[in-house]
Design an enzyme around this catalytic site. Structure first.
Site, PDB file in Angstrom:
ATOM      1  N   LYS A 107       0.808  -1.217   0.000  1.00 52.82           N
ATOM      2  CA  LYS A 107       0.000   0.000   0.000  1.00 52.82           C
ATOM      3  C   LYS A 107       0.842   1.267   0.000  1.00 52.82           C
ATOM      4  O   LYS A 107       0.325   2.351  -0.256  1.00 52.82           O
ATOM      5  CB  LYS A 107      -0.949  -0.003   1.186  1.00 52.82           C
ATOM      6  CG  LYS A 107      -2.015  -1.096   1.088  1.00 52.82           C
ATOM      7  CD  LYS A 107      -3.063  -0.933   2.162  1.00 52.82           C
ATOM      8  CE  LYS A 107      -4.204  -1.923   1.981  1.00 52.82           C
ATOM      9  NZ  LYS A 107      -3.815  -3.304   2.352  1.00 52.82           N
TER      10      LYS A 107
HETATM   11  C1  LIG Z   1      -4.544  -4.356   1.949  1.00 50.78           C
HETATM   12  C2  LIG Z   1      -3.860  -5.658   1.964  1.00 50.78           C
HETATM   13  C3  LIG Z   1      -4.315  -6.717   1.184  1.00 50.78           C
HETATM   14  C4  LIG Z   1      -5.567  -6.627   0.360  1.00 50.78           C
HETATM   15  O1  LIG Z   1      -5.471  -5.704  -0.685  1.00 50.78           O
HETATM   16  P1  LIG Z   1      -6.819  -5.173  -1.379  1.00 50.78           P
HETATM   17  O2  LIG Z   1      -6.350  -4.213  -2.402  1.00 50.78           O
HETATM   18  O3  LIG Z   1      -7.623  -4.519  -0.297  1.00 50.78           O
HETATM   19  O4  LIG Z   1      -7.501  -6.357  -1.935  1.00 50.78           O
HETATM   20  C5  LIG Z   1      -3.584  -7.877   1.176  1.00 50.78           C
HETATM   21  N1  LIG Z   1      -2.483  -8.024   1.933  1.00 50.78           N
HETATM   22  C6  LIG Z   1      -2.016  -7.033   2.719  1.00 50.78           C
HETATM   23  C7  LIG Z   1      -0.812  -7.261   3.539  1.00 50.78           C
HETATM   24  C8  LIG Z   1      -2.686  -5.816   2.749  1.00 50.78           C
HETATM   25  O5  LIG Z   1      -2.232  -4.847   3.520  1.00 50.78           O
END
Ligand SMILES: *Cc1c(COP(=O)(O)O)cnc(C)c1O
Length: 433
Positions: A107
């Protein structure tokens, strides 16, 4: 580029307004009005291009002349500022490691890109102070807090469910200095999210503050996630078909990959890998969209039962379930299988994975077992194992080392406010402005 609302009751708007608003006035998600196809010559030349050049080509048409080329290149350079390795785990199976950024989660890319765009747009938009309000099931909060920790004209409030995120995640949210307000909510992620939604619908708040969301629904967080599918493709040195398995919660990440494919990136198939919060795998199988209550798991960043971004995937495939099935498979796995896989990867492949990434690996294996294709199977590793230290250490029966960036955060003092109700949130928001 203009953005339409997927609720179809708001007029199309600019990239800038879509970024600042987060959601359209009719509460729909924004979606690019025009379909973009990349030239074949670009796709064919990806393997010889520079990473920054690739990212620029991929995203610039979604922004148009709203950010000048030099500025956009600078934003991309600041965003894609860490390594994105593709590691071979076993025959035909690779891990695309997206966890080498500042908060060790994928993210970081979307959060940093969005923070830079908002910072760029802020002066020309409003005299009210911009406040970014975000609910997190774990990783979003840290990435957003870090992404915005230096943008002094933008206020940030991060809501997280008390006791439901790891120590490292909590420290990443609560130690970012005075521009970032960490709010601990007595409840689960869905409660955090519903409080955020309520704030966005609150007239008094909207009169006084320019609220914006930094959840994965924001186009400036969603779109740059396309980068790493293109960069992974660049790193692959053969011509086999590419299949991506994406550990999915709110479905922003996989949806960016699907958009990349719609632009011409050669991806054969996607796998939506989830924990037992399996609304989408069930939907793909039975054709019935029926979210259950969210259940807590060890892959808590994916504890989402009604994924916001799925509507964008439906849009890309014209709401055609057959098309979705042709392009996306869905599999779900419980905590026991997740732990067994973390253990197996550690003992037999000398590979340390966190619970989310392990689910990505499992989904890929399941798909390969059923299809026996000779493919490049790429599972996305979404977080560093240290962010889920307790469960990973207990599972592999061994200690994992802290990266140095984490050691310094753990020494810092946690600063947060604890709340139970929406009115307490409202008070905090109005108080800061
Ligand atoms: C946010 C997150 C996900 C999921 O991603 P999405 O885009 O919400 O489907 C998977 N793994 C981790 C470690 C995350 O932080």
């Amino acid at each position: 580029m203009k953005y339409i609302s997927l609720n179809h009751n708001s007029a199309p708007t600019s990239f800038k307004k879509a970024v600042i608003n987060g959601l359209a006035p009719d509460k729909g998600l924004y979606f690019p009005k025009t379909e973009i196809r990349l030239p074949k010559s670009f796709i064919e030349s990806i393997k010889s291009l520079d990473d920054i050049e690739i990212c620029y080509e991929v995203i610039n048409k979604y922004i148009g002349d709203e950010i000048q080329k030099d500025k956009l290149l600078e934003i991309i350079k600041n965003t894609v500022s860490f390594k994105i390795p593709l590691k071979k785990i076993e025959k035909s199976i690779y891990s695309l490691e997206l966890f080498h950024g500042p908060t060790l989660a994928f993210k970081d890319i979307g959060a940093k890109f969005m923070a830079s765009c908002l910072d760029h747009f802020k002066d020309s938009y409003t005299s009210k102070k911009i406040t970014v309000l975000v609910a997190t099931s774990g990783d979003t909060g840290g990435a957003v807090a870090k992404g915005f920790s230096k943008t002094k004209d933008i206020d940030v409030c991060v809501l997280y469910p008390k006791g439901k995120i790891s120590e490292v995640q909590e420290k990443q949210i609560t130690t970012n200095g005075s521009y970032v307000n960490a709010i601990e909510v007595e409840g689960d992620f869905d409660l955090c999210q519903s409080m955020v939604k309520r704030a966005f619908n609150d007239e008094e708040i909207n009169r006084k503050i320019a609220l914006t969301s930094a959840n994965s629904i924001n186009v400036a967080r969603w779109l740059p996630q396309m980068f790493y599918y293109f960069l992974a493709f660049k790193r692959i040195k053969n011509n086999k078909k590419n299949v991506f398995s994406v550990p999915s919660g709110n479905f922003g990440n996989i949806c960016a990959g699907v958009l990349g494919k719609s632009m011409g990136l050669p991806i054969e198939h996607f796998i939506a890998s989830t924990n037992i919060n399996d609304t989408i795998p069930r939907y793909i199988k039975d054709g019935i969209f029926e979210p259950y209550n969210t259940k807590p798991t060890i892959s808590n960043a994916m504890d989402v039962s009604n994924p916001s971004n799925f509507i964008r995937i439906q849009k890309i495939y014209n709401n055609d379930l057959q098309k979705i099935r042709k392009n996306i498979s869905g599999y779900s796995f419980d905590d026991r299988r997740t732990k067994d896989t973390i253990k197996m990867l550690y003992n037999s492949r000398q590979y340390l994975s966190d619970p989310h990434s392990a689910i990505g690996y499992l989904g890929l294996k399941e798909y390969i077992d059923q299809t026996e294709n000779d493919i490049n199977g790429i599972f996305i590793s979404t977080a560093h194992s240290i962010k889920f230290k307790n469960v990973v250490e207990e599972t592999i029966n061994s200690k994992i080392k802290f990266p140095s960036s984490i050691q310094s955060i753990l020494k810092k003092e946690k600063k947060s406010k604890s709340i139970q109700t929406y009115s307490e949130l409202k008070e905090i928001l109005l108080d800061r402005n």
